[in-house]
Write an enzyme that holds these catalytic residues in place. Structure first.
Site, PDB file in Angstrom:
ATOM      1  N   CYS A  64       0.827  -1.190   0.000  1.00 24.47           N
ATOM      2  CA  CYS A  64       0.000   0.000   0.000  1.00 24.47           C
ATOM      3  C   CYS A  64       0.867   1.248   0.000  1.00 24.47           C
ATOM      4  O   CYS A  64       0.441   2.319   0.382  1.00 24.47           O
ATOM      5  CB  CYS A  64      -0.926  -0.004   1.211  1.00 24.47           C
TER       6      CYS A  64
ATOM      7  N   LYS B  27       2.552   7.439  -2.696  1.00 19.70           N
ATOM      8  CA  LYS B  27       3.497   8.482  -3.110  1.00 19.70           C
ATOM      9  C   LYS B  27       3.484   9.627  -2.118  1.00 19.70           C
ATOM     10  O   LYS B  27       4.416  10.384  -2.007  1.00 19.70           O
ATOM     11  CB  LYS B  27       3.116   9.018  -4.494  1.00 19.70           C
TER      12      LYS B  27
ATOM     13  N   THR C 288      -4.725  10.911  16.194  1.00 19.58           N
ATOM     14  CA  THR C 288      -3.412  10.762  16.829  1.00 19.58           C
ATOM     15  C   THR C 288      -2.493   9.746  16.163  1.00 19.58           C
ATOM     16  O   THR C 288      -1.491   9.359  16.737  1.00 19.58           O
ATOM     17  CB  THR C 288      -3.581  10.368  18.315  1.00 19.58           C
TER      18      THR C 288
ATOM     19  N   ASP D 186      -2.679   6.663  15.747  1.00 20.44           N
ATOM     20  CA  ASP D 186      -2.495   5.409  16.466  1.00 20.44           C
ATOM     21  C   ASP D 186      -2.873   4.217  15.581  1.00 20.44           C
ATOM     22  O   ASP D 186      -3.351   4.385  14.467  1.00 20.44           O
ATOM     23  CB  ASP D 186      -3.277   5.430  17.787  1.00 20.44           C
ATOM     24  N   ASP D 187      -2.661   3.002  16.094  1.00 18.35           N
ATOM     25  CA  ASP D 187      -2.841   1.812  15.267  1.00 18.35           C
ATOM     26  C   ASP D 187      -4.295   1.424  15.102  1.00 18.35           C
ATOM     27  O   ASP D 187      -4.664   0.795  14.122  1.00 18.35           O
ATOM     28  CB  ASP D 187      -2.078   0.636  15.889  1.00 18.35           C
TER      29      ASP D 187
ATOM     30  N   ASP E 224      -7.380  -3.084   7.773  1.00 14.83           N
ATOM     31  CA  ASP E 224      -6.196  -2.948   6.947  1.00 14.83           C
ATOM     32  C   ASP E 224      -6.336  -3.876   5.750  1.00 14.83           C
ATOM     33  O   ASP E 224      -6.745  -5.029   5.910  1.00 14.83           O
ATOM     34  CB  ASP E 224      -4.954  -3.332   7.763  1.00 14.83           C
TER      35      ASP E 224
ATOM     36  N   HIS F 115     -17.168  -8.799   2.986  1.00  9.21           N
ATOM     37  CA  HIS F 115     -17.780  -8.223   1.785  1.00  9.21           C
ATOM     38  C   HIS F 115     -16.787  -8.320   0.635  1.00  9.21           C
ATOM     39  O   HIS F 115     -15.592  -8.118   0.817  1.00  9.21           O
ATOM     40  CB  HIS F 115     -18.160  -6.763   2.039  1.00  9.21           C
TER      41      HIS F 115
ATOM     42  N   ASP G 269       3.109  -0.795  16.070  1.00 15.02           N
ATOM     43  CA  ASP G 269       3.737  -1.822  15.247  1.00 15.02           C
ATOM     44  C   ASP G 269       4.356  -1.152  14.021  1.00 15.02           C
ATOM     45  O   ASP G 269       4.018  -0.025  13.669  1.00 15.02           O
ATOM     46  CB  ASP G 269       2.761  -2.951  14.876  1.00 15.02           C
TER      47      ASP G 269
HETATM   48 CO    CO Z   1      -0.136  -0.254  13.174  1.00 11.26          CO
HETATM   49 CO    CO Z   2      -2.767  -0.242  10.172  1.00  8.18          CO
END
Ligand code: CO
Ligand code: CO
Length: 354
Positions: free
Chosen positions: A19, A22, A49, A51-52, A69, A141, A228
């Site tokens: 992913c 540019k 923020t 964050d993950d 993701d 989906h 991560d």
């Molecule tokens: Co993450």
């Molecule tokens: Co992610």
């Protein structure tokens, strides 16, 4: 039909590997901050923020962790693509200190170019990885698309007091990384038929490994900040930590776990577009030791898929944490630097500890 040996290589259907954008890392964040909308006091961690995952409080002792993701193929075997995408999506739950509860598949599939058996293999890889994480995939989906796209929406839980975010790192903390870097360089080499050492096998092994065992060890330690390492690279995600925490970080290049083939390939000029974009973006944030080559700098910025957890813990516990991670089978775990007083957000990279 043998799904692993379609005439079309899966990565050749992906216009670009992974992913990698540019745009500079986090370019959407200012836009997300301006969206407005309802202010909900139960949103403990939202989109502002970097964050993950989002964290939503349901009660005094229970919060939901929500993340999604997905990406285009970075490997050719459909089963591996599914397993890696699932491990990658699950990782954002672990990176918030949470435990996964259940998940949904998100699929884009070019059904005129690929047989349905290919999709079945992608889903099987993801389902196996979800089982390993102790959860079921309960739906999803699918749309028709030009390139294969796959990922998960994962729901998890966490105690509201146990949420781990990018904020909270303190001067004196040890910085610990749990997987080797160089995954972007190796997957790009493989996509370009330049993986002479066959390093993609080891990269697939690393990317398919859940961050579950590492998260279980980390839960026993006083972790101040946790994320991560994925598309923004090690230094990009560390910058999210230093910015959110208002601290400076020092990284020791020689202490980093790096896949050896990645060193070789990056010196041959192989690196994903996203890695170069990360390096350019990070030039405002990172000061490298003069002895570090451009290629060594690129590796530190290499866009990862399903990379390791990056934790900041009390300096005195750093090595104890690494020892415990290794006992749990997280063999690449290492103390890679420390948090210092200094200009907030900035990172210095030395060759080794002073
Ligand atoms: Co993450
Ligand atoms: Co992610």
């Amino acid at each position: 039909m043998d799904a692993s040996n379609a005439n079309l290589r899966l990565t050749q259907l992906a216009k670009r590997a992974g992913c990698a954008a540019k745009q500079p890392p986090g370019y959407l964040l200012p836009l997300l901050g301006k969206l407005g909308g309802l202010v909900d006091p139960n949103v403990l961690v939202g989109s502002a923020t970097a964050d993950d995952a989002a964290v939503y409080k349901l009660s005094a002792d229970l919060a939901l962790v929500l993340t999604t993701d997905f990406f285009t193929p970075i490997v050719d075997r459909p089963y591996d693509f599914g397993a890696i995408a699932a491990a990658n999506a699950l990782s954002d739950i672990y990176a918030m200190g949470g435990q996964p509860t259940t998940a949904l598949n998100l699929v884009g599939f070019p059904d005129e170019k690929l047989s349905v058996e290919v999709l079945a293999e992608i889903l099987r890889g993801a389902a196996d990885k979800a089982s390993e994480a102790g959860i079921a995939v309960v739906g999803g989906h699918t749309i028709k698309s030009e390139e294969p796209i796959f990922g998960l929406c994962v729901i998890g839980t966490v105690h509201p007091n146990k949420v781990r975010t990018n904020a909270g790192a303190l001067p004196g903390d040890a910085v610990v990384l749990t997987k080797p870097i160089g995954l972007g360089v190796i997957t790009t080499a493989a996509k370009n038929n330049a993986d002479q050492r066959g390093a993609i096998a080891e990269a697939i092994e690393v990317m398919s490994t859940l961050n579950k065992a590492a998260a279980e060890v980390l839960a026993r330690f006083d972790v101040h900040a946790l994320t991560d390492v994925t598309g923004f690279g090690l230094l990009g995600h560390l910058r999210n930590v230093t910015s959110a925490s208002g601290v400076h970080a020092r990284i020791w290049n020689d202490a980093l776990p790096v896949l050896s083939a990645a060193r070789e390939y990056v010196n041959q000029g192989i690196a994903p577009g996203g890695t170069h974009a990360n390096w350019r973006f990070l030039s405002d944030w990172v000061t490298y030791d003069d002895g570090l080559s451009k290629e060594q700098q690129l590796l530190l910025c290499d866009a990862q898929t399903s990379g390791g957890l990056l934790a900041c813990v009390d300096g005195a516990s750093g090595q104890k944490l690494v020892d415990a991670l290794r006992v749990a089978g997280v063999e690449a775990a290492a103390v890679i630097g420390r948090i210092e007083h200094g200009e907030p957000g900035q990172i210095s990279v030395s060759i080794r500890p002073a």
